[in-house]
Design an enzyme around this catalytic site. Sequence first.
Site, short mmCIF file in Angstrom:
data_model
loop_
_atom_site.label_atom_id
_atom_site.label_comp_id
_atom_site.label_asym_id
_atom_site.label_seq_id
_atom_site.Cartn_x
_atom_site.Cartn_y
_atom_site.Cartn_z
N ASP A 174 -36.78 2.76 21.60
CA ASP A 174 -35.95 1.57 21.38
C ASP A 174 -35.26 1.14 22.68
O ASP A 174 -34.78 1.98 23.44
CB ASP A 174 -34.91 1.96 20.32
CG ASP A 174 -34.06 0.81 19.84
OD1 ASP A 174 -34.63 -0.16 19.34
OD2 ASP A 174 -32.82 0.90 19.97
N GLU A 224 -39.98 -0.54 23.63
CA GLU A 224 -39.45 -1.91 23.59
C GLU A 224 -38.95 -2.28 24.98
O GLU A 224 -37.94 -1.76 25.43
CB GLU A 224 -38.30 -2.00 22.59
CG GLU A 224 -37.76 -3.40 22.45
CD GLU A 224 -36.42 -3.49 21.72
OE1 GLU A 224 -36.10 -4.57 21.23
OE2 GLU A 224 -35.69 -2.48 21.67
C1 GLC Z 1 -33.36 -2.56 19.52
C2 GLC Z 1 -33.88 -2.74 18.12
C3 GLC Z 1 -32.93 -3.60 17.36
C4 GLC Z 1 -31.57 -2.91 17.34
C5 GLC Z 1 -31.09 -2.64 18.76
C6 GLC Z 1 -29.86 -1.79 18.78
O1 GLC Z 1 -33.38 -3.73 20.23
O2 GLC Z 1 -35.18 -3.29 18.14
O3 GLC Z 1 -33.36 -3.85 16.05
O4 GLC Z 1 -30.64 -3.71 16.66
O5 GLC Z 1 -32.09 -1.97 19.50
O6 GLC Z 1 -30.16 -0.45 18.51
#
Ligand code: GLC
Length: 568
Positions: free
Chosen positions: A204, A273
């Site tokens: 993430d 991500e």
């Molecule tokens: C990432 C996730 C998102 C989340 C954020 C905070 O961007 O994809 O859904 O809210 O992290 O953890």
Amino acid sequence: MRSSTAAWWRDAVIYQLYVRSFQDTDGDGVGDLQGVISRLDYLRETLGVDAVWLTPFYRSPMFDSGYDVQDHTEVDPGYGELSTFDELVARAHDVGLKVLLDFVATNTSDQHAWFLESRSSRANAKREWYIWRDPKPDGSPPNNWLAMWGGPAWTLDPTTGQFFLHAFSPRIPDLNWHNPEVGQAMLDAAAFWLDRGVDGFRVDAVPMLLKDALLRDNPVSTSPSAGLHKPMGPYGAQQHVHDSGDPGIHAILRELRSLLDSYGEPERVMVGEVHATEWTDWATYYGSALDELHFPFNFGLMHVATNPTSVREVIKASSAAVPAGAWPNFVLGNHDEHRVASRAGAELTPVLMMLLLTLRGTPTIYYGDELGLPDVLIRPEDVRDPWELGVPGLGLGRDPQRSPMPWTGDPNGGFCPPHIRPWLPLIEHHSSRSVAAQLDRPGSMLSLTRRLLGLRRVREELRSGSQSPWAAPDTCVAYLREHAGQRSLIALNFSDHSARIRLPTPGRGHIIGSTNTEREGAKAKESIELAPYEGCLVELAGAGAVQPVPSSITAHTRGEDYPRSHWR
Ligand code: GLC
């Protein structure tokens, strides 16, 4: 050099499964792990994907739908138990599905035991697990950083008189990855799940893992939202150069990757991500020795999907940025972005699914996109997402793309019992959009997705073949995929006018996939006429060299163990 059998993830199609909205089995209006188990046959047999990425199911206060992790190695009671998870992995593996977990390492819930300890006193052993700083002499926060969901990135904690840092919200404080104890604790958490048999992670918020050690102010942005993929309110008024993308992140990824690699075959995969302004920056997350992410998610198409010129540009630029020997990937939707059917419109959605599933690179399908689900309308009183609550009215809320999966025409679509209120409303007219309604309808989005997944499974050129653009009108995107003499032309019309595309020599083929099922099986000669918003997959007859498109293509191979895209 890896053999292709080891690199299962290159051939795989990943399905992002939003656990909270997939299938409720305990009647609380929220999806759960048993629900995932009950739908494994759908995923593998009906749909035909190869891997599922499960969004967080860890113990959590659910402020951010589970991304606010309270305990990294416990299953939230609302989702099941550890034994349910073990059963899920075993059953998934039985049917040939890989299981990837969300690895949330940038922040934790403020209810995590680590943070509760950390905030308890300046002398606490876990104090340095989070980022604490004194106020400036005038009492203001230590620097100008902003939280993505509104307000400053710093909150003053009265217990100790210091500010703590949070990139998103004070409810999810940021871990201090400059402290090696944090790294070790998170590696232990990863090992916990790897030992239980998971096949990898989706990491993430990768560029936010580590911040500038000097906590320097971010410069003001000369053009708000420049470098961001969407307008983000006040957050867009800064250039996020010091609170994101710290070079030290690469060492963190290398450590995590070597943990995964230590599990041997089959390879444990690590995707992540990564939102980046420049493709060259994005590509660094593969690692200079391809020893970091197996791939950073390529979100390029997600932001340009309606514009064929931009689509061509994204394919070209991202393919060119993928380092030699590394593997591309494409994404059309996820839990943070409005649904592709709402961004692009219902007519273009099937064409985009054909694009996603025929490009060279691992595709990730967001749950419900195989049904062509649009965003659901969320009434103000139903808003759950902290982003919408924090910065209302800018269209940043993510509830619309997280509605429960409609399986049947029953009230609540078979997601949860009819008399229970699901955690978010179901899509309007869910009955006709449901899996049950689409399953036997030849022209449905679900049928098209299944057909494309089936073709990808049996046709090597669609999985690992080379890719080169093919001459087409500006309103179209067309490309050739080729492997060992087997060639396919993918011709996609993004406009409301018909378009004609010439077939490569010897000018013969037949249509094996189309957004208009009635054309499947038809012969194509010399050229193919596409109806408005039509996509066709044409199997080309005869071996022989692919006719290059004059000037626009330079055949280009700089791959090592895999043929590289020819897209130039
Ligand atoms: C990432 C996730 C998102 C989340 C954020 C905070 O961007 O994809 O859904 O809210 O992290 O953890």
